[in-house]
Design an enzyme around this catalytic site. Sequence first.
Site, PDB file in Angstrom:
ATOM      1  N   ASP A 102      -9.550  42.207  14.627  1.00 34.86           N
ATOM      2  CA  ASP A 102     -10.693  41.706  14.372  1.00 34.86           C
ATOM      3  C   ASP A 102     -11.005  40.661  15.251  1.00 34.86           C
ATOM      4  OD1 ASP A 102     -13.032  41.248  12.380  1.00 34.86           O
ATOM      5  OD2 ASP A 102     -12.129  39.243  12.233  1.00 34.86           O
ATOM      6  N   ARG A 119     -14.351  40.851  17.664  1.00 37.67           N
ATOM      7  CA  ARG A 119     -15.520  39.726  17.157  1.00 37.67           C
ATOM      8  C   ARG A 119     -15.565  38.489  18.020  1.00 37.67           C
ATOM      9  NH1 ARG A 119     -15.501  36.423  13.264  1.00 37.67           N
ATOM     10  NH2 ARG A 119     -13.307  36.564  12.739  1.00 37.67           N
ATOM     11  N   SER A 154      -4.503  50.513  21.633  1.00 36.99           N
ATOM     12  CA  SER A 154      -4.367  50.772  20.150  1.00 36.99           C
ATOM     13  C   SER A 154      -3.265  51.611  19.725  1.00 36.99           C
ATOM     14  CB  SER A 154      -5.508  51.171  19.616  1.00 36.99           C
ATOM     15  OG  SER A 154      -5.619  51.874  18.177  1.00 36.99           O
ATOM     16  N   LEU A 174      -1.706  41.326  18.253  1.00 35.35           N
ATOM     17  CA  LEU A 174      -0.984  42.135  17.304  1.00 35.35           C
ATOM     18  C   LEU A 174      -0.678  41.495  16.168  1.00 35.35           C
ATOM     19  CD1 LEU A 174       0.947  44.014  19.902  1.00 35.35           C
ATOM     20  CD2 LEU A 174      -0.917  45.135  18.898  1.00 35.35           C
ATOM     21  N   LYS A 200      -1.540  33.104  18.387  1.00 38.11           N
ATOM     22  CA  LYS A 200      -0.644  32.186  17.577  1.00 38.11           C
ATOM     23  C   LYS A 200      -0.072  33.012  16.334  1.00 38.11           C
ATOM     24  CE  LYS A 200      -4.773  30.126  16.689  1.00 38.11           C
ATOM     25  NZ  LYS A 200      -5.378  31.412  17.298  1.00 38.11           N
ATOM     26  N   ARG A 243      -1.458  39.578   7.409  1.00 36.54           N
ATOM     27  CA  ARG A 243      -1.269  38.133   6.839  1.00 36.54           C
ATOM     28  C   ARG A 243      -0.690  38.065   5.420  1.00 36.54           C
ATOM     29  NH1 ARG A 243      -5.526  38.321   9.847  1.00 36.54           N
ATOM     30  NH2 ARG A 243      -5.874  36.523  11.865  1.00 36.54           N
ATOM     31  N   ASP A 280       0.385  31.598   9.913  1.00 34.46           N
ATOM     32  CA  ASP A 280      -1.024  31.879  10.433  1.00 34.46           C
ATOM     33  C   ASP A 280      -1.728  30.588  10.863  1.00 34.46           C
ATOM     34  OD1 ASP A 280      -2.944  34.187  10.738  1.00 34.46           O
ATOM     35  OD2 ASP A 280      -4.107  32.799   8.901  1.00 34.46           O
ATOM     36  N   THR A 288     -12.600  26.254  13.760  1.00 38.22           N
ATOM     37  CA  THR A 288     -13.404  27.689  13.701  1.00 38.22           C
ATOM     38  C   THR A 288     -15.011  27.501  14.088  1.00 38.22           C
ATOM     39  OG1 THR A 288     -13.669  27.632  11.135  1.00 38.22           O
ATOM     40  CG2 THR A 288     -11.838  28.791  12.073  1.00 38.22           C
TER      41      THR A 288
END
Length: 328
Positions: A17, A21, A40, A76, A99, A167, A179, A255
Site C-alpha cells: 500500500d 500510494r 510482486s 515487504l 522500517k 502488522r 511498526d 505522516t
Amino acid sequence: MTGCSEKLSIGILGCSDIARRKFIPALGKTKSAVLQAIASSDPVKSAVAHPDLPVEPVSYEALLADPGIRLLYISLPNHLHEEFALRALQGGKHVICEKPLGLSTASVKRMLACAEERGLLLFENLMYLHHPQHAAVKKVIERGEIGRIRSLRSVFCFPCPGDGNFRLDPARGGGAFHDLARYAVSTARHFLRGRCHSFRGYALDRNGLNVAIHGTALTTAQEVFTYSLAFGQSYESSYEIVGEQGKIRVDRAYTTPSEMANHIQVISGGRDASFTIPPADHFQLMIQAVCSMVLSGRGFKEMHTRNLQLADMAEQMEKGCHHEELRH
C-alpha cells in the site's frame, strides 16, 4: 547532486500500500530517478488487482536479476527485510528498505556488513525526517528560543490495521513495536544532545501480538525521552520538545500529507511564536536525497551509523519493557 543529468533506475520489491500510494507518486516527481520495474509475489494477480501500476509487475527473482536496476526499494513484510536486502546487496544494488530495517540489532549488523563490503548504500526509510518542518524545529532550538532541552515526548498511535494485514501477525514481524518504534527513537536521536539509556516501560500484548509500548529513557545529557506507540487507539502523530524557557510541538509529525501545510507551535518566554511550513512531499525529498548519495558516492557511512544506532536504541526499548497481556 553531481551536476549531471544521470538518472538512477529504481526497482520496487513488493506491491504494498505504501509503495503504491506514496513511493510511486513521489518517484514520478523525482528528476534524478526513474521506475524500471515492480516485483510482486504473484505478478499476474498484482497486474489484475492493480491495473494502474506504471509498469507490469514481474517476479522477485526477475527483479533481483535485472542488471539495469541500481537502486532497490524494499516494501515487504518486516520478517523479509533482511533476506531480500542481503540478496539485493549481494547482487550489487543499493537499497532503500522500509522500517524496521531488521528485527534485531544482529540482523542490521549482518546487512550493514554486506553493504560496506561492497561499497553500497543501505538506507532505512525514515522519510519523515526529510520534511522541512523538522529542520525548522532544529533552527528554533539552535537559536536558543526554548532554552536547554529537558524532555521530548513522541507519540504515534492509530486505529488497528484491518484483518489480514501483516502488522497483525507476529510471525511476520508485526506488532506496534516493530511498526512504530523507529519513529520515536529517530526523533530522539535527531533532536536530543545525549545518548539514550535506561529504557523503562510497558509493552501491552494481545494473543502474542504487541499492540502498544509506552515508556521513558534518560539521555547522557539528562534529557527525558518519553514515548507512546500503539495500535487500536485514536490517531495521533506528534512530538513535543520542552526546554527551560519554552516548548515546541509538531502535530502530524510522522505522516504529514504532501499537500498539507503544517503548523509548528512554539511557546517561548510566555508568548506564542508559532509558524507554518508550506506543503512538502517527504517521500519525494527522501528519494532525491538517496539518489544524491548514490550518484555522488557520499554519505553512506553516516547513514549506516544511523541504522545501527537506531537498531540498538529500539532493542534497548524492547528489552526495557515489562510485558502485560491484555485481558479485554
